[in-house]
Write a protein that holds these residues in place. Structure first.
Motif, short mmCIF file in Angstrom:
data_model
loop_
_atom_site.label_atom_id
_atom_site.label_comp_id
_atom_site.label_asym_id
_atom_site.label_seq_id
_atom_site.Cartn_x
_atom_site.Cartn_y
_atom_site.Cartn_z
N PHE A 189 0.81 -1.14 0.08
CA PHE A 189 -0.06 -0.09 0.24
C PHE A 189 0.97 1.32 -0.12
CE2 PHE A 189 -2.55 3.24 2.24
CZ PHE A 189 -3.51 3.36 1.33
N TYR A 196 -3.70 11.58 5.59
CA TYR A 196 -3.83 10.51 6.81
C TYR A 196 -2.42 10.50 7.75
CZ TYR A 196 -1.59 6.46 4.58
OH TYR A 196 -0.68 5.60 4.01
N GLY A 217 -0.38 -3.50 10.79
CA GLY A 217 -0.18 -3.23 9.29
C GLY A 217 0.49 -2.20 8.77
N THR A 218 1.88 -2.29 8.97
CA THR A 218 2.55 -1.12 8.77
C THR A 218 2.78 -0.74 7.22
OG1 THR A 218 4.60 -0.06 9.85
CG2 THR A 218 4.87 -2.66 8.66
N ASP A 239 2.92 -6.58 10.28
CA ASP A 239 2.48 -6.78 8.96
C ASP A 239 2.46 -8.39 8.65
OD1 ASP A 239 1.46 -4.52 6.71
OD2 ASP A 239 1.24 -6.63 6.14
N MET A 240 1.47 -8.79 7.79
CA MET A 240 1.20 -10.16 7.66
C MET A 240 1.90 -10.37 6.30
SD MET A 240 -0.74 -12.12 9.54
CE MET A 240 -1.62 -13.04 8.70
N ALA A 266 3.24 -10.46 12.15
CA ALA A 266 2.25 -10.83 13.39
C ALA A 266 0.97 -10.45 12.62
CB ALA A 266 2.48 -10.02 14.52
N ASP A 267 -0.09 -11.28 13.05
CA ASP A 267 -1.39 -11.22 12.50
C ASP A 267 -2.00 -10.17 13.71
OD1 ASP A 267 -3.97 -11.35 11.98
OD2 ASP A 267 -4.44 -13.27 12.29
N LEU A 268 -2.08 -8.97 12.95
CA LEU A 268 -2.38 -7.68 14.05
C LEU A 268 -1.30 -7.38 14.94
CD1 LEU A 268 -6.32 -8.27 14.29
CD2 LEU A 268 -5.24 -6.77 12.71
N ASN A 280 -4.08 1.57 10.57
CA ASN A 280 -4.75 2.18 9.24
C ASN A 280 -5.13 1.03 8.34
OD1 ASN A 280 -5.62 3.55 6.92
ND2 ASN A 280 -3.62 3.76 6.19
N ALA A 295 -4.85 -4.04 -0.13
CA ALA A 295 -4.79 -2.91 0.98
C ALA A 295 -5.88 -2.17 1.07
CB ALA A 295 -3.46 -2.43 0.65
N MET A 303 -10.38 -6.75 9.19
CA MET A 303 -9.01 -6.46 9.92
C MET A 303 -9.84 -5.25 10.72
SD MET A 303 -5.73 -4.78 8.57
CE MET A 303 -4.28 -4.09 9.35
C1 LIG Z 1 -4.20 0.15 4.33
S1 LIG Z 1 -2.65 -0.87 4.48
C2 LIG Z 1 -2.01 0.56 5.47
C3 LIG Z 1 -0.33 0.49 5.50
C4 LIG Z 1 0.36 1.51 6.42
N1 LIG Z 1 -0.17 1.47 7.65
C5 LIG Z 1 -0.13 2.92 5.83
O1 LIG Z 1 -0.81 3.69 6.72
O2 LIG Z 1 0.23 3.31 4.68
C6 LIG Z 1 -3.25 -2.03 5.42
C7 LIG Z 1 -1.92 -3.04 5.77
O3 LIG Z 1 -2.24 -4.01 6.60
C8 LIG Z 1 -1.85 -5.23 6.38
N2 LIG Z 1 -2.60 -6.29 7.14
C9 LIG Z 1 -3.68 -6.89 6.67
N3 LIG Z 1 -4.11 -7.74 7.45
C10 LIG Z 1 -3.47 -7.74 8.61
C11 LIG Z 1 -3.12 -8.63 9.61
N4 LIG Z 1 -4.21 -9.46 10.13
N5 LIG Z 1 -2.28 -8.37 10.33
C12 LIG Z 1 -1.33 -7.50 10.02
N6 LIG Z 1 -1.33 -6.66 9.13
C13 LIG Z 1 -2.20 -6.76 8.14
C14 LIG Z 1 -1.56 -5.04 4.99
O4 LIG Z 1 -0.64 -6.17 4.35
C15 LIG Z 1 -1.34 -3.74 4.62
O5 LIG Z 1 0.09 -3.60 4.67
#
Ligand SMILES: C[S@@+](CC[C@H](N)C(=O)[O-])C[C@H]1O[C@@H](n2cnc3c(N)ncnc32)[C@H](O)[C@@H]1O
Length: 388
Positions: A189, A196, A217-218, A239-240, A266-268, A280, A295, A303
């Motif tokens: 993403f 934001y 979700g970095t 991030d996953m 990590a999952d979340l 985000n 994304a 999420m």
């Molecule tokens: C909308 S993007 C936001 C990226 C970044 N934080 C930003 O603001 O630009 C959402 C991110 O969440 C990650 N994601 C989705 N499900 C996730 C989970 N269960 N655990 C961790 N990360 C997750 C995605 O891979 C994606 O990189």
């Protein structure tokens, strides 16, 4: 979401069956019918084949294939002038609701992608394209697709996406709130909507956040970088997606912030609690139709709901969760404000404050866009949440 399968066609010179490996990084299904095409094929003929679901395996000049693809796109995007009768019929009908417009828009986009995805080109094992006047795309393909040990066939349009991503990664996206560039990788993403990021830069830090924060979700690592720049000594960014993890690590090294930020798969949430937890999530409930859309679309708001449900268990006493979310989904009728407030309340959370900003992206002021009303009303918010 990489698809690999076998694609077959008839060799026009020998009449013998031929086949190759089919590859799609965005999950396009293998075309069932394939013919060999070259420089003599007229755009109208190519367009009709593509509409009928017949893929064209290109054997001609690479630059001609690019031009053919542009000509096919023009045929899709050209709207025939309406007759006065058609205009009258349209005027008599009720205008579509925002939700109907949105579904029609997604349908048109996926049909467009399917049709333009029908122009195929061959690749060698090392990502050389064995066509006249083909550019060297080896680095771009290696970055996006990784190693692949067989020659294969893929769509030219997908290759163009890979080349575009390579350019973004090379040049980077300027982030005013950071005073620096972020270099997104293919499929990660991209923070092109800087408003934001500015919200995260400006919101008041809760007490104790100087010690540790989590960024859930970095993606490119952009929000973790803002927090570290604001003086948070230790940020755990999760991030996953392995591509996001690699991308975040590279960006944070480049910004000389890596010693303050731990990037973990990590999952979340990571283990433990922090005084500040930022997230985000994708802004629209819905099924992504390609890996690039993952994304943007969050199936069944998974999420978003899981972040809210788990937040209280990861906050230190007096800590805050910052949820970054646009209300575009609400204007489209995909989610209601009541639903969001109910998820917040049932997670044992209270809203301390909501800081709003208006998106400045160019489509927000494009009146010809079918989703203009929803885009023009859109607000991006940082929700400051605390445990009850
Ligand atoms: C909308 S993007 C936001 C990226 C970044 N934080 C930003 O603001 O630009 C959402 C991110 O969440 C990650 N994601 C989705 N499900 C996730 C989970 N269960 N655990 C961790 N990360 C997750 C995605 O891979 C994606 O990189």
């Amino acid at each position: 979401m990489t698809t690999t399968a076998t694609i077959g066609w008839t060799d026009p010179a020998t009449g013998a069956p031929a086949s190759a490996t089919w590859r799609s990084g965005s999950g396009l299904a293998v075309p069932k019918k394939v013919i060999v095409a070259g420089d003599q094929m007229a755009a109208d003929v190519a367009y009709r084949h593509a509409l009928d679901g017949t893929a064209l395996l290109w054997r001609g000049d690479f630059q001609n294939a690019r031009q053919l693809l542009q000509a096919m796109a023009r045929r899709i995007d050209h709207k025939p002038a309406r007759t006065s009768r058609a205009k009258a019929v349209k005027a008599a009908k009720a205008p579509p609701s925002p939700l109907e417009s949105f579904h029609l828009h997604r349908l048109a986009q996926s049909q467009r992608a399917r049709t333009l995805g029908m122009l195929l080109i061959p690749f060698e094992t090392d990502y050389t394209v064995p066509l006249r006047r083909a550019p060297d795309v080896r680095q771009a393909c290696n970055e996006a697709w990784g190693r692949f040990d067989a020659p294969f066939v893929a769509s030219l349009r997908e290759l163009q996406g890979v080349i575009g991503a390579h350019e973004w990664r090379r040049k980077g996206v300027p982030i005013a709130a950071l005073g620096a560039h972020i270099h997104p990788w293919y499929g990660v993403f991209s923070p092109i909507r800087g408003e934001y990021v500015q919200l995260v830069k400006d919101a008041p830090l809760p007490a104790g956040a100087g010690q540790e924060a989590f960024d859930i979700g970095t993606g490119t690592g952009v929000l973790a970088a803002v927090l570290a720049q604001r003086g948070v000594r230790h940020v755990v960014a999760t991030d996953m997606d392995p591509r996001a993890l690699g991308c975040a690590r590279e960006n944070l090294e480049r910004l000389d912030l890596a010693r303050h930020i731990e990037v973990v798969q990590a999952d979340l949430f990571p283990a433990g609690r922090a005084a500040l937890v930022v997230c985000n999530p994708p802004w629209l409930p819905g099924k992504p139709s390609s890996s690039i859309e993952a994304a943007v679309y969050d199936p069944d708001s998974r999420m978003l709901k899981a972040f809210l449900a788990g937040l209280a268990g990861h906050l230190l006493p007096g800590g805050e969760g910052w949820l970054i979310l646009s209300d575009f989904a609400e204007h489209l009728g995909l989610r209601s404000r009541g639903q969001l407030l109910q998820w917040i309340a049932s997670a044992g959370l209270a809203v301390v404050d909501r800081i709003d900003t208006r998106p400045v992206h160019p489509r927000a002021s494009d009146a010809a866009d079918p989703l203009h009303a929803a885009r023009a009303a859109e607000m991006t918010s940082l929700w400051r949440l605390r445990t009850n």
